[in-house]
Design a protein around this motif. Structure first.
Motif, PDB file in Angstrom:
ATOM      1  N   ALA A  52       0.828  -1.207   0.000  1.00  0.00           N
ATOM      2  CA  ALA A  52       0.000   0.000   0.000  1.00  0.00           C
ATOM      3  C   ALA A  52       0.865   1.260   0.000  1.00  0.00           C
ATOM      4  N   LEU A  53       1.969   1.231   0.756  1.00  0.00           N
ATOM      5  CA  LEU A  53       2.880   2.371   0.788  1.00  0.00           C
ATOM      6  C   LEU A  53       3.490   2.611  -0.587  1.00  0.00           C
ATOM      7  N   GLU A  54       3.940   1.561  -1.247  1.00  0.00           N
ATOM      8  CA  GLU A  54       4.523   1.699  -2.585  1.00  0.00           C
ATOM      9  C   GLU A  54       3.498   2.233  -3.579  1.00  0.00           C
ATOM     10  N   LEU A  55       2.269   1.715  -3.498  1.00  0.00           N
ATOM     11  CA  LEU A  55       1.216   2.163  -4.408  1.00  0.00           C
ATOM     12  C   LEU A  55       0.933   3.644  -4.217  1.00  0.00           C
ATOM     13  N   GLN A  76       1.371   9.179  -6.141  1.00  0.00           N
ATOM     14  CA  GLN A  76       1.672  10.587  -5.909  1.00  0.00           C
ATOM     15  C   GLN A  76       2.760  11.083  -6.857  1.00  0.00           C
ATOM     16  N   MET A  77       3.762  10.255  -7.124  1.00  0.00           N
ATOM     17  CA  MET A  77       4.828  10.674  -8.034  1.00  0.00           C
ATOM     18  C   MET A  77       4.320  10.817  -9.461  1.00  0.00           C
ATOM     19  N   ARG A  78       3.446   9.909  -9.898  1.00  0.00           N
ATOM     20  CA  ARG A  78       2.906  10.025 -11.257  1.00  0.00           C
ATOM     21  C   ARG A  78       2.107  11.313 -11.419  1.00  0.00           C
ATOM     22  N   TYR A 120      11.105   2.981  -1.876  1.00  0.00           N
ATOM     23  CA  TYR A 120      12.122   2.033  -1.439  1.00  0.00           C
ATOM     24  C   TYR A 120      11.824   1.522  -0.030  1.00  0.00           C
ATOM     25  N   LEU A 121      11.289   2.379   0.808  1.00  0.00           N
ATOM     26  CA  LEU A 121      10.902   1.946   2.156  1.00  0.00           C
ATOM     27  C   LEU A 121       9.835   0.861   2.075  1.00  0.00           C
ATOM     28  N   GLY A 122       8.864   1.046   1.185  1.00  0.00           N
ATOM     29  CA  GLY A 122       7.849   0.017   0.995  1.00  0.00           C
ATOM     30  C   GLY A 122       8.439  -1.276   0.474  1.00  0.00           C
ATOM     31  N   GLU A 123       9.410  -1.184  -0.446  1.00  0.00           N
ATOM     32  CA  GLU A 123      10.046  -2.385  -0.984  1.00  0.00           C
ATOM     33  C   GLU A 123      10.776  -3.153   0.113  1.00  0.00           C
ATOM     34  N   ILE A 124      11.480  -2.434   0.982  1.00  0.00           N
ATOM     35  CA  ILE A 124      12.152  -3.085   2.105  1.00  0.00           C
ATOM     36  C   ILE A 124      11.128  -3.758   3.016  1.00  0.00           C
ATOM     37  N   GLY A 125       9.999  -3.099   3.234  1.00  0.00           N
ATOM     38  CA  GLY A 125       8.953  -3.680   4.074  1.00  0.00           C
ATOM     39  C   GLY A 125       8.422  -4.987   3.512  1.00  0.00           C
ATOM     40  N   PHE A 126       8.303  -5.076   2.192  1.00  0.00           N
ATOM     41  CA  PHE A 126       7.835  -6.316   1.576  1.00  0.00           C
ATOM     42  C   PHE A 126       8.797  -7.463   1.859  1.00  0.00           C
ATOM     43  N   TRP A 127      10.091  -7.237   1.649  1.00  0.00           N
ATOM     44  CA  TRP A 127      11.068  -8.306   1.878  1.00  0.00           C
ATOM     45  C   TRP A 127      11.170  -8.652   3.355  1.00  0.00           C
ATOM     46  N   LEU A 128      10.956  -7.667   4.220  1.00  0.00           N
ATOM     47  CA  LEU A 128      10.915  -7.950   5.650  1.00  0.00           C
ATOM     48  C   LEU A 128       9.744  -8.868   5.987  1.00  0.00           C
ATOM     49  N   MET A 156       9.919  16.955  -6.044  1.00  0.00           N
ATOM     50  CA  MET A 156       8.777  16.381  -5.352  1.00  0.00           C
ATOM     51  C   MET A 156       9.076  16.317  -3.858  1.00  0.00           C
ATOM     52  N   ASP A 157       8.281  17.048  -3.064  1.00  0.00           N
ATOM     53  CA  ASP A 157       8.440  17.021  -1.617  1.00  0.00           C
ATOM     54  C   ASP A 157       7.087  17.117  -0.921  1.00  0.00           C
ATOM     55  N   GLN A 158       6.068  16.553  -1.571  1.00  0.00           N
ATOM     56  CA  GLN A 158       4.718  16.600  -1.038  1.00  0.00           C
ATOM     57  C   GLN A 158       4.237  15.198  -0.679  1.00  0.00           C
ATOM     58  N   GLY A 159       3.185  15.135   0.142  1.00  0.00           N
ATOM     59  CA  GLY A 159       2.624  13.838   0.519  1.00  0.00           C
ATOM     60  C   GLY A 159       3.649  12.968   1.235  1.00  0.00           C
ATOM     61  N   LEU A 160       3.679  11.706   0.867  1.00  0.00           N
ATOM     62  CA  LEU A 160       4.649  10.790   1.462  1.00  0.00           C
ATOM     63  C   LEU A 160       6.074  11.226   1.195  1.00  0.00           C
ATOM     64  N   TRP A 161       6.291  11.885   0.055  1.00  0.00           N
ATOM     65  CA  TRP A 161       7.635  12.334  -0.337  1.00  0.00           C
ATOM     66  C   TRP A 161       8.101  13.522   0.493  1.00  0.00           C
TER      67      TRP A 161
END
Length: 297
Positions: free
Chosen positions: A187-190, A195-197, A222-230, A209-214
């Protein structure tokens, strides 16, 4: 000048290469000689498919053929291990693990398809890697762009192998924690990619880009990707607690890759193209989220 096919035709060529690659991997798994370990059977099939994608990359002079492999391979291996391991269709943990992997894979692959403009485009890092290798550019392409990522992903999937092939205990609370972490990471990655698109569709030249999650993390994707592998590591620990000491190896490797290579390369390029990005670095944390620092003055 070489003419490149449009996006539809480009995706067709990439899809054809993947059908051949995973077809060859499946032939190996079905009729090839078995090793004493299902994980090794999976690794050999993985490498066979990787080499075929590498061949397609060189045939089209575009190593972005490999980009989708990162997200397509995990569900393939997970389903193979589930079937070959003999857990059965009713195993709850197997359903949880595979569900997280499939949701992650569908989202990441769909994101790649939507952002891939066609075979006229290649990830900017790949030519740089080949150029730095000089006359060994093809070797660098094979090793750095294809084989090393394949081995990184395989290492991250070893907890899945434990959960699907040789669990030592039934479903417990840690499995549900792993499920929440995995789905939360997706969900975080999505959200970050969405937001980036939106930003890229409306941003002005040089704008950062420095708005929202960014605005809370410079690299929430990348934080979301690390969370998936965790989450996959947590599934493995839940299945075999005595193996906890090595289950996070894949996650550690992913963190090292993002912190040691991916993020520094991205930030260097951003600073070169958008000098204002330095102000973002000053007030927004690199990875772990927190409220951005206020600008002084």
């Amino acid at each position: 000048m070489m003419r490149h096919p449009g996006k539809g035709a480009s995706l067709g060529r990439v899809a054809a290469a993947y059908v051949v690659a995973f077809g060859a991997a499946t032939v190996w798994l079905v009729v090839g000689p078995d090793t004493p370990w299902l994980w090794l059977d999976g690794l050999i099939a993985d490498l066979i498919a990787t080499l075929i994608i590498f061949g397609a990359s060189r045939m089209h002079a575009n190593s972005s053929f490999y980009d989708a492999y990162w997200s397509v391979l995990p569900p393939y291996l997970a389903v193979y291990w589930w079937i070959a391991g003999g857990l059965g269709i009713g195993d709850v943990r197997a359903w949880l693990v595979v569900a997280v992997i499939v949701v992650w894979a569908v989202r990441l692959t769909a994101n790649w398809v939507s952002s891939f403009p066609g075979l006229h485009h290649e990830d900017w890092r790949y030519p740089m890697i080949r150029e730095q290798a000089g006359r060994y550019g093809t070797v660098a392409d094979l090793v750095a762009i294809h084989l090393i990522p394949t081995l990184q992903v395989f290492l991250g999937l070893l907890p899945v192998y434990v959960a699907l092939v040789r669990p030592t205990r039934g479903v417990g609370w840690l499995d549900w924690v792993a499920l929440v972490v995995g789905l939360g990471a997706v969900a975080l990655e999505l959200a970050a990619d969405t937001q980036m698109r939106r930003f890229l569709r409306s941003h002005q030249p040089g704008q950062v880009m420095d708005q929202g999650l960014w605005g809370w993390s410079r690299h929430p994707n990348y934080l979301g990707e690390i969370g998936f592998w965790l989450s996959l590591a947590l599934f493995g620990i839940a299945a075999s607690p005595r193996d906890w000491w090595w289950m996070s190896a894949g996650t550690v490797v992913m963190i090292a890759m993002f912190l040691g290579a991916s993020i520094p390369m991205m930030e260097k390029r951003s600073l070169e193209r958008r000098p204002e990005y330095g102000a973002v670095i000053d007030r927004v944390p690199k990875l772990l989220p927190r409220p951005p620092r206020r600008t002084v003055g």
